[in-house]
Design an enzyme around this catalytic site. Structure first.
Site, PDB file in Angstrom:
ATOM      1  N   HIS A 254       0.801  -1.225   0.000  1.00 34.16           N
ATOM      2  CA  HIS A 254       0.000   0.000   0.000  1.00 34.16           C
ATOM      3  C   HIS A 254       0.831   1.271   0.000  1.00 34.16           C
ATOM      4  O   HIS A 254       0.298   2.367  -0.113  1.00 34.16           O
ATOM      5  CB  HIS A 254      -0.928   0.029   1.222  1.00 34.16           C
ATOM      6  CG  HIS A 254      -0.201   0.366   2.491  1.00 34.16           C
ATOM      7  ND1 HIS A 254       0.531  -0.559   3.189  1.00 34.16           N
ATOM      8  CD2 HIS A 254      -0.072   1.530   3.181  1.00 34.16           C
ATOM      9  CE1 HIS A 254       1.055   0.009   4.264  1.00 34.16           C
ATOM     10  NE2 HIS A 254       0.716   1.286   4.281  1.00 34.16           N
TER      11      HIS A 254
HETATM   12  C1  UD1 Z   1      -2.050   5.848   5.404  1.00 38.53           C
HETATM   13  C2  UD1 Z   1      -0.742   6.438   5.922  1.00 38.53           C
HETATM   14  C3  UD1 Z   1       0.350   5.383   5.866  1.00 38.53           C
HETATM   15  C4  UD1 Z   1      -0.077   4.115   6.587  1.00 38.53           C
HETATM   16  C5  UD1 Z   1      -1.412   3.639   6.067  1.00 38.53           C
HETATM   17  C6  UD1 Z   1      -1.906   2.472   6.865  1.00 38.53           C
HETATM   18  C7  UD1 Z   1      -0.366   8.838   5.545  1.00 38.53           C
HETATM   19  C8  UD1 Z   1       0.334   9.846   4.724  1.00 38.53           C
HETATM   20  N1  UD1 Z   1      -0.302   7.574   5.115  1.00 38.53           N
HETATM   21  O1  UD1 Z   1      -1.855   5.497   4.043  1.00 38.53           O
HETATM   22  O2  UD1 Z   1       1.525   5.879   6.482  1.00 38.53           O
HETATM   23  O3  UD1 Z   1       0.902   3.128   6.372  1.00 38.53           O
HETATM   24  O4  UD1 Z   1      -2.382   4.703   6.173  1.00 38.53           O
HETATM   25  O5  UD1 Z   1      -2.775   1.679   6.130  1.00 38.53           O
HETATM   26  O6  UD1 Z   1      -0.944   9.170   6.544  1.00 38.53           O
HETATM   27  N2  UD1 Z   1      -9.130   4.465   1.311  1.00 38.53           N
HETATM   28  C9  UD1 Z   1     -10.354   3.805   1.365  1.00 38.53           C
HETATM   29  N3  UD1 Z   1     -10.874   3.531   2.601  1.00 38.53           N
HETATM   30  C10 UD1 Z   1     -10.262   3.875   3.745  1.00 38.53           C
HETATM   31  C11 UD1 Z   1      -9.044   4.550   3.684  1.00 38.53           C
HETATM   32  C12 UD1 Z   1      -8.489   4.834   2.467  1.00 38.53           C
HETATM   33  O7  UD1 Z   1     -10.942   3.462   0.347  1.00 38.53           O
HETATM   34  O8  UD1 Z   1     -10.801   3.586   4.821  1.00 38.53           O
HETATM   35  C13 UD1 Z   1      -8.520   4.737  -0.017  1.00 38.53           C
HETATM   36  C14 UD1 Z   1      -8.919   6.082  -0.608  1.00 38.53           C
HETATM   37  O9  UD1 Z   1      -8.995   5.932  -1.985  1.00 38.53           O
HETATM   38  C15 UD1 Z   1      -7.729   6.960  -0.250  1.00 38.53           C
HETATM   39  C16 UD1 Z   1      -6.561   5.988  -0.306  1.00 38.53           C
HETATM   40  O10 UD1 Z   1      -7.102   4.744   0.136  1.00 38.53           O
HETATM   41  O11 UD1 Z   1      -7.568   8.042  -1.121  1.00 38.53           O
HETATM   42  C17 UD1 Z   1      -5.379   6.385   0.547  1.00 38.53           C
HETATM   43  O12 UD1 Z   1      -5.771   6.614   1.895  1.00 38.53           O
HETATM   44  P1  UD1 Z   1      -4.874   7.544   2.873  1.00 38.53           P
HETATM   45  O13 UD1 Z   1      -5.439   7.524   4.240  1.00 38.53           O
HETATM   46  O14 UD1 Z   1      -4.619   8.859   2.228  1.00 38.53           O
HETATM   47  O15 UD1 Z   1      -3.479   6.835   2.867  1.00 38.53           O
HETATM   48  P2  UD1 Z   1      -3.072   5.314   3.068  1.00 38.53           P
HETATM   49  O16 UD1 Z   1      -2.496   4.821   1.787  1.00 38.53           O
HETATM   50  O17 UD1 Z   1      -4.174   4.549   3.685  1.00 38.53           O
HETATM   51  N1  UDP Z   2      -3.606  -5.699   8.952  1.00 39.96           N
HETATM   52  C1  UDP Z   2      -4.883  -6.218   9.153  1.00 39.96           C
HETATM   53  N2  UDP Z   2      -5.597  -6.654   8.065  1.00 39.96           N
HETATM   54  C2  UDP Z   2      -5.101  -6.615   6.802  1.00 39.96           C
HETATM   55  C3  UDP Z   2      -3.783  -6.094   6.616  1.00 39.96           C
HETATM   56  C4  UDP Z   2      -3.073  -5.631   7.710  1.00 39.96           C
HETATM   57  O1  UDP Z   2      -5.353  -6.278  10.282  1.00 39.96           O
HETATM   58  O2  UDP Z   2      -5.805  -7.021   5.861  1.00 39.96           O
HETATM   59  C5  UDP Z   2      -2.849  -5.175  10.119  1.00 39.96           C
HETATM   60  C6  UDP Z   2      -1.494  -5.788  10.358  1.00 39.96           C
HETATM   61  O3  UDP Z   2      -1.607  -6.908  11.206  1.00 39.96           O
HETATM   62  C7  UDP Z   2      -0.690  -4.664  10.987  1.00 39.96           C
HETATM   63  C8  UDP Z   2      -1.342  -3.406  10.460  1.00 39.96           C
HETATM   64  O4  UDP Z   2      -2.578  -3.815   9.863  1.00 39.96           O
HETATM   65  O5  UDP Z   2      -0.807  -4.653  12.401  1.00 39.96           O
HETATM   66  C9  UDP Z   2      -0.468  -2.764   9.436  1.00 39.96           C
HETATM   67  O6  UDP Z   2      -1.165  -1.754   8.789  1.00 39.96           O
HETATM   68  P1  UDP Z   2      -0.701  -1.145   7.410  1.00 39.96           P
HETATM   69  O7  UDP Z   2       0.129  -2.127   6.679  1.00 39.96           O
HETATM   70  O8  UDP Z   2      -1.918  -0.646   6.754  1.00 39.96           O
HETATM   71  O9  UDP Z   2       0.131   0.135   7.872  1.00 39.96           O
HETATM   72  P2  UDP Z   2       1.655   0.402   8.268  1.00 39.96           P
HETATM   73  O10 UDP Z   2       2.031  -0.494   9.381  1.00 39.96           O
HETATM   74  O11 UDP Z   2       2.490   0.207   7.043  1.00 39.96           O
HETATM   75  O12 UDP Z   2       1.643   1.845   8.647  1.00 39.96           O
END
Ligand code: UD1
Ligand code: UDP
Length: 378
Positions: free
Chosen positions: A220
């Site tokens: 992601h």
């Molecule tokens: C964010 C964090 C990242 C973290 C990740 C955990 C920032 C800059 N990034 O990235 O560090 O590792 O969360 O997963 O804060 N979307 C949905 N549903 C949701 C959330 C997001 O559909 O509930 C989609 C939307 O299209 C959105 C895109 O995902 O535009 C990105 O979401 P965003 O919260 O901006 O960043 P993440 O990639 O989730």
């Molecule tokens: N995770 C989860 N379901 C999923 C994928 C990840 O519960 O389908 C959990 C995973 O166990 C970990 C956390 O989400 O604790 C990691 O989140 P993510 O990879 O979105 O963010 P990051 O750690 O890179 O910020």
């Protein structure tokens, strides 16, 4: 004393769960334990920015981890960095002015974390940063900007390891650093046992894998998903792995961001293959079981690198750097970037890895330790 907990995304809910549980315990504890100073009562509230809002990126974790519903939900949702962070700042500030906490707790490196730390520090409210001091030294990552700024705004820095403490010292941050481990160990150890006792979850893993060995994939990170060339190269590697290791499945709980980009770049259909199981993001218990039983994990996630290490599953990180060098130092993880050959060679070398490394992230009591330190500091 009053504590504000600010969270917004999947990993923050998971990694703050042990802290919230401890705060809840203390809130309901009539005669506070003698280990705590004479602090009267402890109260806390939760602000959820709703940076993550899809059911399986948000509510499912509150349910599974048995956490209280946040007192404030700011409904910020998705948006560009500027817009998203600005909406959070506005919403958080309003709540903090009303609630007047002594300290706020933020965790990690998301936009929610930066907004929380910035709003609080401008109001002269103390900031406690959980998972302080992580550095990838790569300012192309939005997370690196968030981490550095948050650490410099914080009053109490909870570094998971000595390496993280060293990073803070190197930037001139000298005071109030506490090396406490990472709350991900608390979450993993508290929940893996629960997951293992759940017949429905065992069945879920068996159904998905067909009882065969499998690799688990998550993806992601913006530098992978928002760059067509990198994403294409990773997709090609995954397809090749699915042919080369055709006795193994690849299970891929897909982040909504990645699904959107794969479709935009016309790459999604390339992954349609009977050995590649693309599924929606799953709950924490399901995910922990998928990790524990995987032969190997491929990921660009921060938390997943840590969990692989704790659960003793070899990990291949689809990035050029990591702010979790401890995982590499103990031999659990390697960096392969987005290069197809490197990814495939990486799998070959890590499959020989037996998994008898030490977990470098602490004893699973980090949440309690952090609350204890904080309560005695304020
Ligand atoms: C964010 C964090 C990242 C973290 C990740 C955990 C920032 C800059 N990034 O990235 O560090 O590792 O969360 O997963 O804060 N979307 C949905 N549903 C949701 C959330 C997001 O559909 O509930 C989609 C939307 O299209 C959105 C895109 O995902 O535009 C990105 O979401 P965003 O919260 O901006 O960043 P993440 O990639 O989730
Ligand atoms: N995770 C989860 N379901 C999923 C994928 C990840 O519960 O389908 C959990 C995973 O166990 C970990 C956390 O989400 O604790 C990691 O989140 P993510 O990879 O979105 O963010 P990051 O750690 O890179 O910020």
């Amino acid at each position: 004393m009053k504590i504000g907990v600010i969270l917004g995304t999947r990993p923050e809910i998971i990694k703050l769960s042990s802290i919230i549980r401890e705060l809840e315990r203390l809130k309901n504890y009539k005669e506070l334990n003698s280990i705590y100073k004479d602090i009267g009562s402890i109260n806390y509230f939760i602000i959820h920015t709703n940076q993550h809002y899809s059911e399986n990126m948000d509510k499912i974790f509150f349910k599974e981890l048995n956490l209280p519903i946040p007192n404030y939900n700011l409904n910020v949702g998705s948006g560009s960095h500027g817009k998203q962070t600005a909406k959070m700042l506005e919403g958080i500030e309003e709540v903090l002015i009303k609630e007047k906490p002594d300290v706020v707790i933020v965790q990690g490196d998301t936009n929610t974390v930066l907004a929380g730390a910035l709003a609080a520090s401008k109001l002269k409210i103390k900031v406690a940063h959980v998972e302080a001091g992580l550095r990838s030294f790569d300012k192309n990552m939005p997370e690196e900007i968030n981490r550095v700024l948050t650490d410099h705004l914080s009053d109490y820095l909870f570094a998971p390891t000595d390496i993280a403490k060293e990073n803070l010292l190197n930037e001139g941050i000298k005071e109030k650093i506490f090396v406490v481990g990472n709350t991900i160990v608390d979450a993993t150890l508290q929940n893996i046992g629960i997951a293992e006792r759940r017949e429905d979850i065992k069945k879920f893993v068996k159904l998905l894998s067909n009882g065969d060995e499998y690799f688990l994939l998550t993806l992601h990170r913006a530098e992978n998903t928002d760059n067509r060339e990198r994403l294409k190269s990773i997709v090609e590697a995954i397809v090749e792995i699915s042919t080369k290791y055709d006795k193994n499945k690849i299970i891929f709980p897909i982040h909504p961001r990645t699904k959107k980009r794969l479709k935009e770049y016309n790459l999604f259909d390339k992954l349609k293959n009977e050995n590649i199981k693309i599924i929606k993001p799953v709950g924490y218990l399901e995910f922990l079981m998928l990790e524990k039983n995987a032969k190997l994990i491929l990921t660009d996630s921060g938390g997943v690198q840590e969990e692989a290490c704790i659960l003793k599953v070899p990990c291949i990180t689809l990035r050029d750097n990591t702010e979790r060098p401890e995982t590499i130092n103990v031999g659990c993880n390697i960096l392969v970037g987005a290069n197809k050959e490197k990814i495939i060679n990486g799998i070959e070398s890590m499959l020989k890895n037996a998994g008898n490394w030490e977990n470098p992230f602490g004893d699973g009591k980090t949440g309690k330790t952090i609350v204890k330190i904080l309560v005695n500091q304020i």
